[in-house]
Design an enzyme around this catalytic site. Structure first.
Site, short mmCIF file in Angstrom:
data_model
loop_
_atom_site.label_atom_id
_atom_site.label_comp_id
_atom_site.label_asym_id
_atom_site.label_seq_id
_atom_site.Cartn_x
_atom_site.Cartn_y
_atom_site.Cartn_z
N HIS A 138 3.60 -3.55 6.09
CA HIS A 138 2.91 -4.48 6.98
C HIS A 138 2.17 -3.80 8.12
O HIS A 138 2.66 -2.88 8.75
CB HIS A 138 3.89 -5.51 7.55
CG HIS A 138 4.99 -4.89 8.38
ND1 HIS A 138 4.87 -4.64 9.73
CD2 HIS A 138 6.23 -4.47 8.04
CE1 HIS A 138 5.97 -4.11 10.21
NE2 HIS A 138 6.82 -3.98 9.19
N HIS A 147 -6.24 9.41 0.77
CA HIS A 147 -5.57 9.35 -0.53
C HIS A 147 -4.07 9.32 -0.29
O HIS A 147 -3.50 10.27 0.23
CB HIS A 147 -5.96 10.55 -1.39
CG HIS A 147 -5.41 10.51 -2.79
ND1 HIS A 147 -5.83 11.37 -3.76
CD2 HIS A 147 -4.47 9.73 -3.37
CE1 HIS A 147 -5.18 11.12 -4.89
NE2 HIS A 147 -4.34 10.12 -4.67
#
Length: 215
Positions: A138, A147
């Protein structure tokens, strides 16, 4: 019914094959071909049309969408800018086997691989890769051209700045910031902030090399 989006895949390596596999589930995408330095061959039966010099020609002939399927963050960042300068719209490649929260915010040119999880109010910026089985919890922010490698786990409120690479199996605790263009070695466990442009490895992760070059 709207027409299918004619799309060129920029790149024809292993990462490109995963992207082609995912885009194959999207009935709105028509993959016209790939580009590669060799200018020949196929990737998962998608033909290589030439090297990147063919991109303006494809755009002029009605191919208006692209996906930059290049694993290297720096190269992907530059090629994505070039593709947008030509006029291409960069699409997202999101596996139907990933979970993306309805409240997550996504930029363009993003790859979200199978079994990846983007939880509530995660924010993923342009050209980022959330690789196989990686989880972003979250309110975390993943910067442009990052990446997050397979099996990595980011707790809530983590901020990964532009261009950072988190190696396979990286773990990051709540509230940590990973600096721009930094690299975390596979299996690293991050319990304190990581500065820009460095290499950090280990459990817990420690900086072993600092770089000063621009992106």
């Amino acid at each position: 019914m709207s027409s299918r989006q004619k799309t060129v895949i920029i790149g024809a390596g292993g990462h490109s094959k995963v992207i082609i596999d995912m885009l194959g589930f999207n009935p709105m995408i028509e993959m016209v071909g790939c580009t590669a330095a060799t200018g020949m061959g196929t990737a998962l039966n998608v033909p290589v049309l030439g090297d990147d010099s063919i991109l303006p020609h494809l755009y002029d002939h009605g191919v208006r969408h692209a996906f930059v399927a290049i694993g290297d963050n720096r190269i992907r960042h530059k090629v994505a800018r070039h593709a947008k300068d030509i006029g291409f719209t960069l699409i997202n490649a999101i596996s139907p086997f990933a979970y993306v929260s309805p409240s997550a915010q996504l930029g363009s040119g993003i790859a979200v691989m199978p079994h990846a999880v983007l939880n509530a109010e995660a924010h993923i910026h342009d050209n980022a890769i959330i690789n196989t089985g990686a989880t972003v919890d979250h309110e975390s922010v993943i910067g442009e051209s990052c990446h997050v490698a397979p099996g990595s786990s980011l707790s809530g409120n983590v901020h990964v700045k532009d261009g950072a690479f988190l190696g396979t199996g990286t773990k990051v605790i709540d509230g940590i910031t990973i600096g721009a263009w930094s690299v975390l070695g596979a299996g690293s466990v991050v319990i304190r902030n990581i500065p820009d442009r460095c290499l950090a490895v280990g459990v817990p992760a420690r900086v072993i090399n600092q770089r000063h070059e621009p992106y």
